[in-house]
Design a protein around this motif. Structure first.
Motif, PDB file in Angstrom:
ATOM      1  N   LYS A 121     -10.866   7.226   1.882  1.00  0.00           N
ATOM      2  CA  LYS A 121     -11.250   6.927   0.491  1.00  0.00           C
ATOM      3  C   LYS A 121     -10.881   8.081  -0.435  1.00  0.00           C
ATOM      4  O   LYS A 121     -11.653   8.488  -1.299  1.00  0.00           O
ATOM      5  CB  LYS A 121     -12.743   6.607   0.389  1.00  0.00           C
ATOM      6  CG  LYS A 121     -13.150   5.347   1.137  1.00  0.00           C
ATOM      7  CD  LYS A 121     -14.633   5.069   0.988  1.00  0.00           C
ATOM      8  CE  LYS A 121     -15.013   3.709   1.591  1.00  0.00           C
ATOM      9  NZ  LYS A 121     -14.679   3.606   3.014  1.00  0.00           N
TER      10      LYS A 121
ATOM     11  N   THR B 255       0.825  -1.201   0.000  1.00  0.00           N
ATOM     12  CA  THR B 255       0.000   0.000   0.000  1.00  0.00           C
ATOM     13  C   THR B 255       0.857   1.248   0.000  1.00  0.00           C
ATOM     14  O   THR B 255       0.504   2.254  -0.610  1.00  0.00           O
ATOM     15  CB  THR B 255      -0.929   0.025   1.225  1.00  0.00           C
ATOM     16  OG1 THR B 255      -0.152  -0.104   2.420  1.00  0.00           O
ATOM     17  CG2 THR B 255      -1.933  -1.102   1.169  1.00  0.00           C
TER      18      THR B 255
ATOM     19  N   ALA C 114      -6.467   5.849   2.595  1.00  0.00           N
ATOM     20  CA  ALA C 114      -7.402   4.773   2.274  1.00  0.00           C
ATOM     21  C   ALA C 114      -8.622   4.841   3.181  1.00  0.00           C
ATOM     22  O   ALA C 114      -9.756   4.615   2.747  1.00  0.00           O
ATOM     23  CB  ALA C 114      -6.702   3.422   2.422  1.00  0.00           C
TER      24      ALA C 114
END
Length: 277
Positions: free
Chosen positions: A193, A43, A190
């Protein structure tokens, strides 16, 4: 001459390499289908390189990006395409394509008849890029605080983000600490979002320039203080208190900037930094 306004943050402290020949041995990578996956860092890599969808090229990008962040590839170092191809177990074509992509993004220089070389930064330039990183990541922090104030059921997700910082006491390298910091902010994005923040980071190549922090700042002796700073930030986020979260994060960024400059902030006393608008 008109003077700039400034905000003063006063927050007291409360004390509270290459191993194997193949990258799967060196970085704990495993195969899933035809791509290599690093469970703790994938990530974070998304901050710097968007996958191309071509397995060989993406494996090379992942190898080089991790090498930049963990200090394996240092400022001014030449990148040997043949060596990378052998380590990642791909042909020269994917390696050359990956190098051209990173050159187009400003991460490396392509030298005529001499291959590729990692771009470098001075200490002062690294501090300036860290300030860019601060401004960009603050957007995610503010948004996360608002979401947690409006949706208390998101606390479980925040707990997962906090866990990234809980491992800092066991980190033994500057690169490991920096990687945890990058993972934390990727997790915040994340959580919010916010793909726009990730895209902005990629376009500016912020994470590449931030990787130089590990070369100039002595992070390991201050890993507990860094963890406490981030946990203070997480506590403010959990309350949905955006102002306290911003103040805590600005404090942490000022702390890291001082380390980049080679200073040794006294964590036993209140530490005041002035941050211009």
């Amino acid at each position: 001459m008109q003077k700039k306004l400034a905000i003063i943050y006063i927050i007291p402290f409360q004390r509270g390499g290459v191993v194997g020949k193949h990258p799967r041995c060196r970085m704990g990578l495993k195969r899933e289908g035809d791509s290599l996956v690093n469970e703790g860092q994938d990530t974070m890599i998304a901050f710097l390189a968007r996958p191309t969808g071509r397995a060989g090229v993406d494996r090379v990008l992942r190898e080089i990006v991790l090498g930049l962040v963990n200090g394996r590839y240092r400022s001014g170092e030449k990148l040997n395409a043949n060596k990378i191809a052998k380590e990642v177990d791909v042909g020269l074509v994917p390696v050359r394509e990956a190098l051209h992509l990173l050159a187009g993004q400003g991460v490396i220089d392509l030298l005529p008849q001499k291959g590729a070389r990692v771009k470098g930064l001075s200490r002062s330039e690294t501090e300036e890029w860290h300030e860019v990183f601060r401004v960009l990541t603050l957007i995610g922090i503010r948004k996360a605080a608002r979401l947690l104030r409006e949706q208390p059921d998101l606390q479980a997700q925040l707990a997962q983000t906090r866990a990234v910082m809980d491992r800092l006491p066991s980190e033994k390298s500057n690169a490991g600490i920096l990687t945890a910091i990058l993972e934390f902010h990727r997790s915040i994005n994340a959580f919010c979002k916010s793909e726009i923040l990730d895209e902005a980071s990629r376009r500016l190549q912020v994470v590449h320039w931030i990787s130089f922090v590990a070369q100039y700042a002595s992070l390991v002796p201050h890993r507990i203080a860094i963890m406490e700073n981030y946990l203070r930030l997480v506590d403010a986020l959990a309350r949905g208190d955006a102002d306290s979260a911003v103040a805590a994060y600005n404090y942490e960024c000022a702390f890291i900037s001082a380390l980049i400059r080679g200073e040794q902030p006294d964590t036993m006393s209140d530490w005041i930094r002035v941050t211009p608008f």
